[in-house]
Design a protein around this motif. Structure first.
Motif, PDB file in Angstrom:
ATOM      1  N   ALA A 111     -27.675 -59.879   4.199  1.00 21.28           N
ATOM      2  CA  ALA A 111     -26.689 -59.375   3.252  1.00 21.28           C
ATOM      3  C   ALA A 111     -27.367 -58.989   1.939  1.00 21.28           C
ATOM      4  CB  ALA A 111     -25.611 -60.420   3.010  1.00 21.28           C
ATOM      5  N   GLY A 112     -26.982 -57.831   1.422  1.00 16.47           N
ATOM      6  CA  GLY A 112     -27.584 -57.328   0.192  1.00 16.47           C
ATOM      7  C   GLY A 112     -28.718 -56.337   0.434  1.00 16.47           C
ATOM      8  N   GLU A 113     -29.180 -56.273   1.660  1.00 19.10           N
ATOM      9  CA  GLU A 113     -30.289 -55.371   1.970  1.00 19.10           C
ATOM     10  C   GLU A 113     -29.793 -53.923   1.994  1.00 19.10           C
ATOM     11  OE1 GLU A 113     -32.286 -56.431   5.559  1.00 19.10           O
ATOM     12  OE2 GLU A 113     -33.884 -54.951   5.301  1.00 19.10           O
ATOM     13  N   GLU A 114     -30.637 -53.007   1.524  1.00 16.33           N
ATOM     14  CA  GLU A 114     -30.343 -51.582   1.532  1.00 16.33           C
ATOM     15  C   GLU A 114     -31.559 -50.820   2.046  1.00 16.33           C
ATOM     16  OE1 GLU A 114     -27.420 -51.479  -2.425  1.00 16.33           O
ATOM     17  OE2 GLU A 114     -29.284 -50.321  -2.394  1.00 16.33           O
ATOM     18  N   LYS A 115     -31.300 -49.738   2.789  1.00 16.44           N
ATOM     19  CA  LYS A 115     -32.398 -48.873   3.226  1.00 16.44           C
ATOM     20  C   LYS A 115     -31.961 -47.424   3.091  1.00 16.44           C
ATOM     21  CE  LYS A 115     -35.010 -52.009   6.100  1.00 16.44           C
ATOM     22  NZ  LYS A 115     -35.524 -52.352   7.444  1.00 16.44           N
ATOM     23  N   GLU A 116     -32.918 -46.569   2.754  1.00 17.37           N
ATOM     24  CA  GLU A 116     -32.620 -45.157   2.535  1.00 17.37           C
ATOM     25  C   GLU A 116     -33.545 -44.256   3.321  1.00 17.37           C
ATOM     26  OE1 GLU A 116     -32.203 -45.535  -2.159  1.00 17.37           O
ATOM     27  OE2 GLU A 116     -31.600 -43.537  -1.479  1.00 17.37           O
ATOM     28  N   LYS A 117     -32.967 -43.118   3.712  1.00 12.87           N
ATOM     29  CA  LYS A 117     -33.770 -42.087   4.371  1.00 12.87           C
ATOM     30  C   LYS A 117     -33.108 -40.753   4.072  1.00 12.87           C
ATOM     31  CE  LYS A 117     -35.356 -40.658   8.950  1.00 12.87           C
ATOM     32  NZ  LYS A 117     -35.341 -40.968  10.393  1.00 12.87           N
ATOM     33  N   GLU A 118     -33.763 -39.957   3.275  1.00 12.25           N
ATOM     34  CA  GLU A 118     -33.242 -38.651   2.865  1.00 12.25           C
ATOM     35  C   GLU A 118     -31.846 -38.813   2.264  1.00 12.25           C
ATOM     36  OE1 GLU A 118     -35.831 -36.053   6.086  1.00 12.25           O
ATOM     37  OE2 GLU A 118     -33.666 -36.065   6.245  1.00 12.25           O
ATOM     38  N   ARG A 119     -30.811 -38.238   2.845  1.00  9.28           N
ATOM     39  CA  ARG A 119     -29.464 -38.299   2.265  1.00  9.28           C
ATOM     40  C   ARG A 119     -28.671 -39.509   2.750  1.00  9.28           C
ATOM     41  NH1 ARG A 119     -30.975 -33.401   3.530  1.00  9.28           N
ATOM     42  NH2 ARG A 119     -30.097 -33.506   5.633  1.00  9.28           N
ATOM     43  N   LEU A 120     -29.276 -40.368   3.528  1.00  6.82           N
ATOM     44  CA  LEU A 120     -28.591 -41.522   4.107  1.00  6.82           C
ATOM     45  C   LEU A 120     -29.028 -42.822   3.449  1.00  6.82           C
ATOM     46  CD1 LEU A 120     -28.894 -40.633   7.911  1.00  6.82           C
ATOM     47  CD2 LEU A 120     -26.973 -40.171   6.393  1.00  6.82           C
ATOM     48  N   LYS A 121     -28.044 -43.685   3.186  1.00 10.04           N
ATOM     49  CA  LYS A 121     -28.357 -45.015   2.691  1.00 10.04           C
ATOM     50  C   LYS A 121     -27.462 -46.011   3.414  1.00 10.04           C
ATOM     51  CE  LYS A 121     -27.350 -47.046  -1.517  1.00 10.04           C
ATOM     52  NZ  LYS A 121     -27.490 -47.219  -2.983  1.00 10.04           N
ATOM     53  N   ALA A 122     -28.084 -47.055   3.966  1.00  8.06           N
ATOM     54  CA  ALA A 122     -27.355 -48.094   4.676  1.00  8.06           C
ATOM     55  C   ALA A 122     -27.376 -49.376   3.864  1.00  8.06           C
ATOM     56  CB  ALA A 122     -27.960 -48.338   6.047  1.00  8.06           C
ATOM     57  N   THR A 123     -26.214 -50.051   3.818  1.00  6.94           N
ATOM     58  CA  THR A 123     -26.104 -51.315   3.115  1.00  6.94           C
ATOM     59  C   THR A 123     -25.447 -52.341   4.032  1.00  6.94           C
ATOM     60  OG1 THR A 123     -23.942 -50.744   2.190  1.00  6.94           O
ATOM     61  CG2 THR A 123     -25.887 -50.139   0.893  1.00  6.94           C
ATOM     62  N   LEU A 124     -25.656 -53.622   3.703  1.00  6.94           N
ATOM     63  CA  LEU A 124     -25.156 -54.694   4.559  1.00  6.94           C
ATOM     64  C   LEU A 124     -24.549 -55.803   3.715  1.00  6.94           C
ATOM     65  CD1 LEU A 124     -24.988 -55.852   7.498  1.00  6.94           C
ATOM     66  CD2 LEU A 124     -27.173 -56.988   7.032  1.00  6.94           C
ATOM     67  N   THR A 125     -23.334 -56.247   4.116  1.00  6.35           N
ATOM     68  CA  THR A 125     -22.728 -57.449   3.544  1.00  6.35           C
ATOM     69  C   THR A 125     -22.570 -58.459   4.683  1.00  6.35           C
ATOM     70  OG1 THR A 125     -20.400 -56.934   3.974  1.00  6.35           O
ATOM     71  CG2 THR A 125     -21.407 -55.944   2.003  1.00  6.35           C
ATOM     72  N   LYS A 126     -21.921 -59.572   4.407  1.00  8.73           N
ATOM     73  CA  LYS A 126     -21.774 -60.599   5.445  1.00  8.73           C
ATOM     74  C   LYS A 126     -20.755 -60.218   6.519  1.00  8.73           C
ATOM     75  CE  LYS A 126     -23.398 -64.569   2.846  1.00  8.73           C
ATOM     76  NZ  LYS A 126     -23.108 -65.931   2.340  1.00  8.73           N
ATOM     77  N   LYS A 127     -19.957 -59.185   6.238  1.00 11.21           N
ATOM     78  CA  LYS A 127     -18.927 -58.820   7.213  1.00 11.21           C
ATOM     79  C   LYS A 127     -18.998 -57.367   7.670  1.00 11.21           C
ATOM     80  CE  LYS A 127     -15.395 -62.114   5.701  1.00 11.21           C
ATOM     81  NZ  LYS A 127     -14.001 -62.262   5.221  1.00 11.21           N
ATOM     82  N   GLU A 128     -19.709 -56.522   6.911  1.00 11.28           N
ATOM     83  CA  GLU A 128     -19.721 -55.117   7.250  1.00 11.28           C
ATOM     84  C   GLU A 128     -20.962 -54.406   6.733  1.00 11.28           C
ATOM     85  OE1 GLU A 128     -16.079 -53.605   5.636  1.00 11.28           O
ATOM     86  OE2 GLU A 128     -16.470 -54.437   3.651  1.00 11.28           O
TER      87      GLU A 128
END
Lengths: 114, 110
Positions: free
Chosen positions: B53-70
């Protein structure tokens, strides 16, 4: 980059036929998977293998079997094809190297059972 | 029972119109949350793996994030070539088996 090759892109079979779907990976991965993909249902795991001759059932193994005689090759077998096995079949192998875990997928085999 | 749910099912965007895709998960012991892109008639292509949870990753125009539920996949200023189905999946064991959501089909028009 990792290459996962599925032998057939499209396949048409008759009900009751025995069907073989072949998958080969070129990166010496231990874990390989077979999924099927249906509209609205997403990908569902049929079988997976964690080593040569080792296999485990996934969520929907009924009507299927698998074979892994060599590390690079994982085969899915439909013992007696039925119309409800018409689907897109995807093979994958698992990498644990580099920046983290990931599955590499083949291009898929669209199987039609008539 | 483990469950991964994606929303919306389909998304139509104008070029440059940023938006977010949602992936909610109910699993016992998340080991990793994966995002894939799938073009018509092809196998899924790996985008990201998120582990905590709290982790983020980016690639070009995309960014993914994570919480404990989604997890969210943010598409910033999309282009027509970003049109695809985006799949998320959860891993809960050491074998690497993935539980997939049904996907979000994204269409970006010029």
């Amino acid at each position: 980059d990792v290459k996962v090759t599925q032998s057939s892109r499209y396949l048409v079979k008759r009900t009751g036929e025995k069907v073989f779907l072949e998958c080969v990976q070129d990166m010496d991965h231990e874990n390989m998977f077979w999924y099927r993909q249906d509209p609205g249902l997403g990908l569902r795991l049929i079988y997976f293998s964690y080593d040569v001759k080792m296999k485990e059932k996934g969520d929907i193994p009924e009507g299927y079997s698998v074979s892994r005689e060599k590390k690079e090759r994982f085969s899915l077998i439909l013992e007696s094809a039925s119309t409800n096995q018409t689907s897109m079949y995807l093979c994958a192998s698992r990498s644990l190297q580099g920046t983290g875990e990931k599955l590499f997928f083949g291009s898929g085999t669209q199987l039609s059972v008539l | 029972e483990d469950q991964v749910t994606q929303s919306p099912e389909a998304l139509r965007l104008q070029e440059g119109e940023s938006s977010s895709l949602n992936c909610s998960y109910t699993v016992s012991g998340l080991r990793g949350l994966f995002w894939y892109r799938q073009d018509p008639g092809k196998g899924p292509e790996f985008l990201f793996t998120l582990y905590s949870a709290g982790e983020e990753k980016e690639k070009e125009r995309l960014k993914a994030t994570l919480t404990k539920k989604e997890s969210f996949l943010h598409i910033t200023a999309p282009k027509p070539e970003d049109s695809a189905t985006y799949l998320c999946a959860a891993s809960t064991d050491s074998w690497g088996k993935l539980q997939f959501g049904a996907g979000t089909q994204v269409v970006v028009t010029p």
